[in-house]
Design an enzyme around this catalytic site. Structure first.
Site, short mmCIF file in Angstrom:
data_model
loop_
_atom_site.label_atom_id
_atom_site.label_comp_id
_atom_site.label_asym_id
_atom_site.label_seq_id
_atom_site.Cartn_x
_atom_site.Cartn_y
_atom_site.Cartn_z
N ASP A 68 0.87 -1.18 0.00
CA ASP A 68 0.00 0.00 0.00
C ASP A 68 0.91 1.23 0.00
O ASP A 68 1.61 1.48 0.99
CB ASP A 68 -0.89 -0.03 1.26
N TYR A 170 -8.06 15.02 -8.77
CA TYR A 170 -7.18 14.11 -9.53
C TYR A 170 -6.21 14.91 -10.39
O TYR A 170 -4.99 14.67 -10.35
CB TYR A 170 -8.04 13.20 -10.41
N LYS A 174 -2.13 15.13 -10.07
CA LYS A 174 -1.25 14.68 -11.16
C LYS A 174 -0.28 15.79 -11.59
O LYS A 174 0.82 15.51 -12.07
CB LYS A 174 -2.09 14.17 -12.33
#
Ligand code: NAD
Length: 279
Positions: A68, A170, A174
């Site tokens: 993880d 998101y 990024k």
């Protein structure tokens, strides 16, 4: 037919995170096919195991395990195991990523949970992954770290503008992945560690199935289209080359950046997107 580049990574060893499916799986398969030993890890241990078995069945060499990337301990333990299995790790691909929190398809706008999980996996996950391998690479004075960002990190995306703000965390995470790559490349150059980032465009993986479903459910203009038709429309309108990329397309770009052909390339963001973003 033998892949003409099949010996490109002979004798190298790689870790790939989030490699149980989608792009990570494609990267792991290409690296394995090019001669690298591959340590395949994912939050989903069974998927990681299946990918390692595919590589081993094709005469490659792979191990697998749970990692993880949001947990320093988890990725450090897997990295230590990979180093001990393969004696050394030359290539680290930080691919694991998430689009948003649970319930993403059911809302138009982002929540705190979307910011937390995208930053936890897509930003802190890259940091944790790199920090787990840097001491080993610095000691050997050799390494290739390749992060996976997105064309969404280059510019806010969307043929569909009616989907709301849910995709923003998101995209912002990024963009942070690209800046992290630049900063790390400067820091690690003196150890002969190259750090680059690949920005994929649009691929029909479980991640885009989720995005397409969200658009289908939340954008009234897209309600009559199935999720796959939503995706195909994005490709038609947004991609100059007129086709989606495949996980192997991303894998080949990663293999290039991991190879000796890219020894003078560091701190770069490589678009593999069929032309959707040109910056
Ligand atoms: N699919 C696309 O069109 C696209 C485009 C641009 C960038 N990307 C990026 O490529 C990468 C892979 O995307 P994908 O489409 O294959 O997504 P996917 O959802 O199909 O696969 C992501 C994988 O990451 C794993 N993962 C999630 N959280 C994790 C964690 N905390 N620790 C370890 N593993 C974890 C998942 O279990 C899964 O196997 C992501 O970073 C994504 O943002 C995808």
């Amino acid at each position: 037919m033998l892949d003409p580049m099949s010996r490109q990574l002979e004798g190298r060893a790689a870790i790939v995170t989030g490699a149980g499916r989608g792009i990570g799986r494609g990267i792991a398969l290409v690296l394995g096919n090019r001669g690298a030993s591959v340590a395949v890890c994912d939050l989903d241990e069974q998927n990681a195991k299946a990918v390692a078995e595919e590589i081993n069945a094709a005469q490659g060499k792979a191990i697998s395990g749970l990692a993880d990337v949001t947990s320093k301990k988890s990725i450090e333990e897997f990295t230590a195991r990979a180093i001990s299995e393969f004696n050394a790790i030359d290539i680290c691909v930080a691919n694991a990523g998430v689009i948003g929190a649970a319930g993403y398809t059911e809302r138009r706008d982002y929540t705190d949970a979307d910011w937390d999980i995208t930053y936890g996996v897509n930003v802190r996950g890259l940091v944790n992954t790199a920090e787990a391998i840097i001491p080993h690479m610095a000691e050997r004075r050799y390494g290739r770290i390749i992060n996976i960002s997105s064309h969404g990190g280059r510019a806010p995306a969307g043929v569909s503008t009616g989907r709301g703000t849910v995709g923003m965390p998101y995209s912002v995470s990024k963009a942070a992945a690209i800046q992290w790559t630049h900063a790390l490349a400067i820091k690690l150059g003196k150890f002969d560690i190259n750090v680059n980032v690949v920005c994929p465009g649009k691929l029909w993986t479980p991640m885009w199935e989720t995005i397409s479903m969200q658009i289908h459910l939340q954008d009234p203009d897209m309600a009559d289209l199935t999720p796959r038709e939503v995706f195909d429309l994005q490709i038609e309108k947004d991609v100059p080359l007129g086709r989606p990329q495949t996980p192997e397309d991303i894998g080949r770009a990663v293999a290039f950046l991991a190879s000796d052909d890219a020894s003078e390339i560091t701190g770069q963001a490589l678009n593999v997107n069929g032309g959707t973003r040109m910056n």
